[in-house]
Design an enzyme around this catalytic site. Structure first.
Site, PDB file in Angstrom:
ATOM      1  CG  HIS A  20      -1.919  -1.049   1.339  1.00  0.00           C
ATOM      2  ND1 HIS A  20      -2.116  -1.805   2.474  1.00  0.00           N
ATOM      3  CD2 HIS A  20      -2.802  -1.511   0.417  1.00  0.00           C
ATOM      4  CE1 HIS A  20      -3.089  -2.683   2.254  1.00  0.00           C
ATOM      5  NE2 HIS A  20      -3.512  -2.526   1.011  1.00  0.00           N
ATOM      6  CE  LYS A  44     -11.105  -7.165   1.827  1.00  0.00           C
ATOM      7  NZ  LYS A  44     -10.038  -6.198   1.478  1.00  0.00           N
ATOM      8  NE  ARG A  93      -2.846  -7.459  -4.481  1.00  0.00           N
ATOM      9  CZ  ARG A  93      -3.539  -7.938  -3.462  1.00  0.00           C
ATOM     10  NH1 ARG A  93      -2.929  -8.147  -2.311  1.00  0.00           N
ATOM     11  NH2 ARG A  93      -4.817  -8.228  -3.584  1.00  0.00           N
ATOM     12  CB  SER A 131      -4.350  -6.483   4.640  1.00  0.00           C
ATOM     13  OG  SER A 131      -3.972  -5.229   4.140  1.00  0.00           O
TER      14      SER A 131
HETATM   15  O1  PNS Z   1      -9.041  -2.448   0.430  1.00  0.00           O
HETATM   16  P1  PNS Z   1     -10.349  -2.980  -0.048  1.00  0.00           P
HETATM   17  O2  PNS Z   1     -11.083  -3.642   1.097  1.00  0.00           O
HETATM   18  O3  PNS Z   1     -10.227  -3.879  -1.249  1.00  0.00           O
HETATM   19  O4  PNS Z   1     -11.191  -1.701  -0.525  1.00  0.00           O
HETATM   20  C1  PNS Z   1     -12.509  -1.810  -1.016  1.00  0.00           C
HETATM   21  C2  PNS Z   1     -13.215  -0.450  -0.897  1.00  0.00           C
HETATM   22  C3  PNS Z   1     -13.209   0.011   0.549  1.00  0.00           C
HETATM   23  C4  PNS Z   1     -12.515   0.555  -1.764  1.00  0.00           C
HETATM   24  C5  PNS Z   1     -14.688  -0.623  -1.411  1.00  0.00           C
HETATM   25  O5  PNS Z   1     -15.296  -1.659  -0.685  1.00  0.00           O
HETATM   26  C6  PNS Z   1     -15.491   0.667  -1.264  1.00  0.00           C
HETATM   27  O6  PNS Z   1     -15.340   1.576  -2.060  1.00  0.00           O
HETATM   28  N1  PNS Z   1     -16.327   0.742  -0.217  1.00  0.00           N
HETATM   29  C7  PNS Z   1     -17.158   1.903   0.044  1.00  0.00           C
HETATM   30  C8  PNS Z   1     -18.622   1.610  -0.276  1.00  0.00           C
HETATM   31  C9  PNS Z   1     -18.867   1.704  -1.770  1.00  0.00           C
HETATM   32  O7  PNS Z   1     -18.742   2.746  -2.384  1.00  0.00           O
HETATM   33  N2  PNS Z   1     -19.247   0.534  -2.357  1.00  0.00           N
HETATM   34  C10 PNS Z   1     -19.488   0.439  -3.780  1.00  0.00           C
HETATM   35  C11 PNS Z   1     -18.204   0.107  -4.506  1.00  0.00           C
HETATM   36  S1  PNS Z   1     -18.560  -0.276  -6.177  1.00  0.00           S
END
Ligand code: PNS
Length: 162
Positions: A20, A44, A93, A131
């Site tokens: 990150h 998660k 990745r 992570s």
């Molecule tokens: O690090 P991650 O867990 O892969 O990140 C995912 C994240 C937090 C970017 C995604 O779940 C997100 O944007 N969550 C906020 C809610 C949202 O906007 N959901 C619709 C995404 S299409």
């Protein structure tokens, strides 16, 4: 170049890894201002609270000057609207990341047609790093010192003692 351009790097960062930080450092060279936006990922279970993740990220990125660490709840597109941003950074990745990232990028653009997602590739030494793997290695008492920034290492070590 638009000097007010804000790029947002969203994620759950539970915990932040060297992968990150590598993406953040790369983004900080390209964009005048990068906001690392930490949130709850509803698919998660998180080990660290939002406050702990924000704190770890702040400590781990303090060497970069154009980075701000923030948190948000709700939809990413609404957060972008609130802070006046339209560029989303995501790390890519391997091919296995692609489907989920592609879906998310296009869904965000469906919700707000101005949103652009920019994918950055981490250094190849981080392509295997996640992570969840770091947490598993820490829980099983393996050596994860090289995989995370020092503040995260200390925090995870403390967590192991609880
Ligand atoms: O690090 P991650 O867990 O892969 O990140 C995912 C994240 C937090 C970017 C995604 O779940 C997100 O944007 N969550 C906020 C809610 C949202 O906007 N959901 C619709 C995404 S299409």
């Amino acid at each position: 170049m638009n000097n007010n351009l804000i790029a947002v790097y969203p994620g759950s960062f539970d915990p932040p890894t060297n992968g990150h930080i590598d993406i953040i450092a790369r983004a900080s060279v390209i964009f005048p201002k990068v906001v690392v936006a930490i949130t709850h990922n509803h698919s998660k279970d998180h080990l660290f609270s939002l406050e702990e993740r924000v704190e770890m990220m702040k400590e781990s990125t303090s060497f970069l000057k154009n980075i701000k660490v923030d948190s948000f709840s709700g939809l990413l597109v609404n957060y972008l609207d609130k802070i006046g941003g339209f560029v989303v950074i995501r790390g890519l990745r391997a091919l296995s990341d692609f489907e989920y990232e592609f879906q998310m990028a296009l869904m965000n653009r469906t919700l707000n047609k101005k949103i652009e997602t920019v994918f950055l590739m981490p250094g190849q030494e981080y392509t295997f790093l996640s992570s969840s793997m770091v947490k598993e290695i820490a829980i099983l008492d393996g050596d994860f010192k090289k995989l995370v920034p020092l503040p995260v290492y200390k925090k995870l070590k403390n967590q192991q003692r609880i």
